[in-house]
Write an enzyme that holds these catalytic residues in place. Structure first.
Site, PDB file in Angstrom:
ATOM      1  N   SER A  98     -18.556  26.680  12.320  1.00 52.92           N
ATOM      2  CA  SER A  98     -19.869  27.279  12.451  1.00 52.92           C
ATOM      3  C   SER A  98     -20.893  26.518  11.595  1.00 52.92           C
ATOM      4  CB  SER A  98     -19.775  28.768  12.092  1.00 52.92           C
ATOM      5  OG  SER A  98     -20.941  29.457  12.400  1.00 52.92           O
ATOM      6  N   HIS A 123     -20.016  26.777  17.526  1.00 56.02           N
ATOM      7  CA  HIS A 123     -20.270  27.881  18.456  1.00 56.02           C
ATOM      8  C   HIS A 123     -21.721  28.313  18.326  1.00 56.02           C
ATOM      9  CE1 HIS A 123     -18.938  31.159  15.301  1.00 56.02           C
ATOM     10  NE2 HIS A 123     -19.943  30.433  14.879  1.00 56.02           N
TER      11      HIS A 123
END
EC number: 3.4.21.92
Length: 195
Positions: A98, A123
């Site tokens: 992330s 993501h």
């Protein structure tokens, strides 16, 4: 709270002890080994600014083993990495997920690395809000704008087409170190320390 090892150095004035992270900071090494939040971002930003003031022409190494975290805290680190004069080399140990992966891509091109068994995951931003319908709409627009900004930066930093980044970040997209190199998140998979 985790125990932080101490190291002892002999100097011409006698012995001096440091916690391990302070000793590594003397070597221009910063660790991001936790969730990216306001507290960790403040520490990393302060260390980047300090090292720039010590020597604006010498590279800084940022080791990343992070599950990710706050976008705004991560952007504070990202903007500081770009603001300071020294090149910041990024090295993934363990996992950069992330916002951790985003910061890994933010290293100086040619100086972004991962160890062979590191894992990288990108993501879309996560969010959750409650409240009145209008407040939910405002927060939804904000997170969609953040997603657009993050995807544009990832595309620019990796050389991937924006459409591919948008598709890949739609869900959790895991990569081994070599796959992250092929994607452009890192420049090299390393097995020994770069000097």
């Amino acid at each position: 709270m985790a125990l932080v090892p101490m190291v002892v150095e002999q100097t011409n004035r006698g012995e001096r002890s440091y916690d391990i992270y302070s000793r590594l900071l003397k070597e221009r090494i910063i660790f991001l080994s936790d969730e990216v939040n306001d507290a960790t971002a403040s520490l990393v930003v302060a260390q980047l600014l300090f090292l720039e003031s010590e020597d604006p022409d010498k590279d800084i190494q940022l080791y990343i083993n992070s599950p990710g975290g706050s976008i705004t805290a991560g952007m504070a680190i990202y903007d500081t990495m770009n603001y300071i004069k020294p090149d910041v080399s990024t090295i993934c140990i363990g996992m950069a997920a992330s916002m951790g992966a985003f910061l890994l891509t933010a290293g100086q091109k040619g100086k972004r690395f991962a160890l062979p068994n590191a894992e990288i995951m990108i993501h879309q931003p996560l969010g959750g809000t409650r409240g009145q319908a209008e407040d939910i709409r405002i927060h939804t627009e904000r997170i969609l704008k953040m997603r657009e900004t993050l995807n544009k930066i990832i595309a620019e930093r990796t050389g991937q087409p924006l459409e591919k980044v948008q598709k890949d970040t739609d869900r959790d997209f895991f990569m081994e170190a070599e796959e992250a190199r092929a994607y452009g998140i890192i420049d090299e998979v390393i097995t020994t320390a770069k000097k």
